[in-house]
Design an enzyme around this catalytic site. Sequence first.
Site, short mmCIF file in Angstrom:
data_model
loop_
_atom_site.label_atom_id
_atom_site.label_comp_id
_atom_site.label_asym_id
_atom_site.label_seq_id
_atom_site.Cartn_x
_atom_site.Cartn_y
_atom_site.Cartn_z
N GLY A 1 1.80 57.18 69.57
CA GLY A 1 3.22 57.51 69.61
C GLY A 1 3.67 58.38 68.45
O GLY A 1 4.87 58.59 68.25
N SER B 1 5.53 61.40 72.34
CA SER B 1 5.63 60.90 70.97
C SER B 1 7.00 60.31 70.63
O SER B 1 7.49 60.45 69.51
CB SER B 1 5.27 62.00 69.96
OG SER B 1 3.93 62.40 70.15
N HIS C 1 1.53 62.51 86.12
CA HIS C 1 1.39 62.51 84.66
C HIS C 1 0.38 63.58 84.27
O HIS C 1 -0.60 63.82 84.99
CB HIS C 1 0.93 61.13 84.18
CG HIS C 1 1.02 61.00 82.69
ND1 HIS C 1 0.06 61.51 81.86
CD2 HIS C 1 1.98 60.47 81.90
CE1 HIS C 1 0.42 61.28 80.60
NE2 HIS C 1 1.58 60.64 80.60
N GLY D 1 4.69 56.27 75.78
CA GLY D 1 3.29 55.88 75.85
C GLY D 1 2.90 54.97 74.70
O GLY D 1 3.12 53.75 74.73
N GLY D 2 2.34 55.57 73.64
CA GLY D 2 1.79 54.82 72.52
C GLY D 2 2.69 53.72 71.98
O GLY D 2 2.24 52.58 71.75
N GLU E 1 -1.94 63.57 82.25
CA GLU E 1 -3.32 63.08 82.13
C GLU E 1 -3.99 63.02 83.51
O GLU E 1 -5.21 63.11 83.61
CB GLU E 1 -3.34 61.73 81.41
CG GLU E 1 -3.08 61.92 79.91
CD GLU E 1 -2.44 60.74 79.21
OE1 GLU E 1 -2.40 59.63 79.78
OE2 GLU E 1 -1.94 60.93 78.07
N GLU F 1 7.89 66.00 80.03
CA GLU F 1 6.88 65.63 79.03
C GLU F 1 6.05 66.85 78.68
O GLU F 1 5.06 67.15 79.37
CB GLU F 1 5.91 64.59 79.62
CG GLU F 1 6.51 63.24 79.84
CD GLU F 1 5.48 62.14 79.63
OE1 GLU F 1 5.77 61.23 78.84
OE2 GLU F 1 4.38 62.20 80.22
N ASN G 1 4.90 53.38 79.56
CA ASN G 1 3.64 53.75 80.23
C ASN G 1 2.48 53.21 79.39
O ASN G 1 2.12 53.80 78.38
CB ASN G 1 3.58 55.28 80.34
CG ASN G 1 2.26 55.76 80.92
OD1 ASN G 1 1.50 54.98 81.49
ND2 ASN G 1 2.00 57.06 80.79
N TRP G 2 1.93 52.11 79.86
CA TRP G 2 0.84 51.48 79.08
C TRP G 2 -0.48 52.25 79.18
O TRP G 2 -1.43 51.94 78.46
CB TRP G 2 0.61 50.05 79.58
CG TRP G 2 1.63 49.06 79.09
CD1 TRP G 2 2.66 49.29 78.23
CD2 TRP G 2 1.70 47.67 79.42
NE1 TRP G 2 3.38 48.14 78.01
CE2 TRP G 2 2.80 47.13 78.73
CE3 TRP G 2 0.95 46.82 80.24
CZ2 TRP G 2 3.16 45.78 78.82
CZ3 TRP G 2 1.31 45.48 80.34
CH2 TRP G 2 2.40 44.98 79.64
N LYS G 3 -0.55 53.20 80.12
CA LYS G 3 -1.81 53.93 80.34
C LYS G 3 -2.94 52.91 80.57
O LYS G 3 -2.72 51.90 81.23
CB LYS G 3 -2.09 54.88 79.18
CG LYS G 3 -0.89 55.81 78.92
CD LYS G 3 -1.20 56.95 78.02
CE LYS G 3 0.07 57.81 77.85
NZ LYS G 3 -0.15 59.01 77.06
P1 PGA Z 1 3.18 59.12 74.05
O1 PGA Z 1 2.85 59.23 75.62
O2 PGA Z 1 4.51 58.44 73.94
O3 PGA Z 1 2.06 58.33 73.46
O4 PGA Z 1 3.22 60.54 73.53
C1 PGA Z 1 3.83 59.59 76.54
C2 PGA Z 1 3.21 59.71 77.90
O5 PGA Z 1 2.10 60.24 77.99
O6 PGA Z 1 3.81 59.26 78.90
#
Ligand code: PGA
Length: 257
Positions: free
Chosen positions: A175, A215, A97, A236-237, A99, A165, A10-12
Amino acid sequence: MSTHRTVVFNWKMHPPEVGKAKELFLDIRKAAARRPRVETVVAAPFPYLAELRKLTTGKHTKLGAQDAFWERAGAYTGEVSASMLASVGVSHVIVGHSERRALGETNDMVSRKVAATTRAGLVAVVCVGESERDPHGRYLADVEAQVRAACAGVRTPKRLIIAYEPVWAISAGDGNGTTASPEDVHEMGIFIRRILSDIYARRTAEQVRILYGGSVNETNAHQLLSDGMVDGFLVGGASLKPSAAAAILSAAHGSRT
Ligand code: PGA
């Protein structure tokens, strides 16, 4: 439990421009080609999808989006439909998600988005997870409500992936936040599967892939898979760092019986 693992990157809202997106995609594609037992999905920002599609030549890297609206077309300024995404080669859509939920997305909206996504023939990667854990276990009811909402408009979960999540475990972007313990992840996986078995026939429910996200990085991926017993990750990260992404794919490629 399915026989192969799925890793959704997930590149956000990254990287900052299409050239960088192509570079990063090629790095991930190279690592994914070396790990053929892993289904690798890159969920990129909307404007990059059509360009990245040209790079999805190998069968090992699939294209994902980070949201989809529930209507097919119409006067919905700013929205993108699942069928539009399908038309540019997207196969997976992250829905619900945390967010997005923080911006006002409700279980009902998630439910409609999941139904529209699967109806368009795409796989919905639905995020569920508690904001915090209370000692009385009330957070379980929240997660259950999210899972039930995800399934509400889906008759058979063939195109459904659940990503657990916990919101408190999602990193600030690097991350490296607080990961849930493998034991907690395992327990939640059992809990989610039990809900799925209550909704669908047990055999079908067993086929639904349950991922962990929050993470995940190159140092914890191995243990989360072996002791957390998940079917893969939503990352994500770490998905913005080619070496970390490659290490996660390598951990996911490890033996599975
Ligand atoms: P993260 O994000 O790996 O940076 O914690 C995961 C996500 O929000 O999908």
